[in-house]
Design a protein around this motif. Structure first.
Motif, PDB file in Angstrom:
ATOM      1  N   ASP A 138      42.151  46.110  37.506  1.00 23.22           N
ATOM      2  CA  ASP A 138      41.767  44.716  37.483  1.00 23.22           C
ATOM      3  C   ASP A 138      41.512  44.270  36.005  1.00 23.22           C
ATOM      4  O   ASP A 138      40.638  43.436  35.662  1.00 23.22           O
TER       5      ASP A 138
ATOM      6  N   CYS B 112      36.798  46.786  33.206  1.00 21.90           N
ATOM      7  CA  CYS B 112      37.335  46.659  34.338  1.00 21.90           C
ATOM      8  C   CYS B 112      37.134  47.879  35.332  1.00 21.90           C
ATOM      9  O   CYS B 112      36.539  48.804  34.695  1.00 21.90           O
TER      10      CYS B 112
ATOM     11  N   ASP C 155      43.595  41.385  41.134  1.00 22.82           N
ATOM     12  CA  ASP C 155      42.549  40.727  40.740  1.00 22.82           C
ATOM     13  C   ASP C 155      41.321  41.474  40.933  1.00 22.82           C
ATOM     14  O   ASP C 155      40.202  41.345  40.137  1.00 22.82           O
ATOM     15  N   ASN C 156      41.161  42.299  41.844  1.00 25.02           N
ATOM     16  CA  ASN C 156      39.814  43.023  42.245  1.00 25.02           C
ATOM     17  C   ASN C 156      40.137  44.382  42.644  1.00 25.02           C
ATOM     18  O   ASN C 156      40.617  44.589  44.031  1.00 25.02           O
TER      19      ASN C 156
END
Length: 139
Positions: free
Chosen positions: A131, A112, A86-87
């Motif tokens: 991500d 990203c 996600d991150n």
């Protein structure tokens, strides 16, 4: 840290056009789904979608590029396994706290970021965290 999926697998090749001739009949494709040049990373890429996983053939655009160095040292073959998170920065922080070494910091790509865990820490695999949001697969 949650791994969403295998994002992509990268195969380092000496000659992208020759590699495409070998792989496209196997993949059932006549051209890449996404072809691009990443100047900062010194690579030319032919990316194919296999389901929602990318399969990439990568050729170095410079003799001092990481792909060229990989091919010189190890020969052609799988260079990167990439996990979608996600991150990227949060995943890096979590893994750094557990002692995993990274090669440099987070790097930009399109909308990203990605980062590499050093192969010494994960059985010789250059493991990437990315991500990317994969909007093209959302319906």
């Amino acid at each position: 840290m949650k791994i969403n999926k295998i994002d992509h697998i990268c195969v380092a090749v000496k000659n992208l056009e020759e590699a495409r001739k070998k792989w496209e009949p196997i993949l059932g494709k006549s051209e890449p789904d996404d072809a691009y040049v990443d100047e900062p990373e010194k690579i030319r890429v032919a990316r194919y979608w296999l389901g929602e996983v990318g399969f990439e053939l990568m050729e170095s655009t410079a003799p001092d590029g990481d792909v060229a160095k990989f091919v010189e040292k190890r020969g052609e073959g799988i260079m990167i396994v990439s996990f979608n998170v996600d991150n990227t920065r949060e995943a890096m922080d979590e893994l750094k706290a557990k002692g995993y070494p990274f090669i440099g910091g987070a790097r930009p790509f399109r909308d990203c970021e990605f980062a590499f865990i050093h192969p010494k820490a994960v059985n010789g695999v250059l493991l990437e965290l990315i991500d990317y949001k994969w909007e093209e697969f959302k319906k």
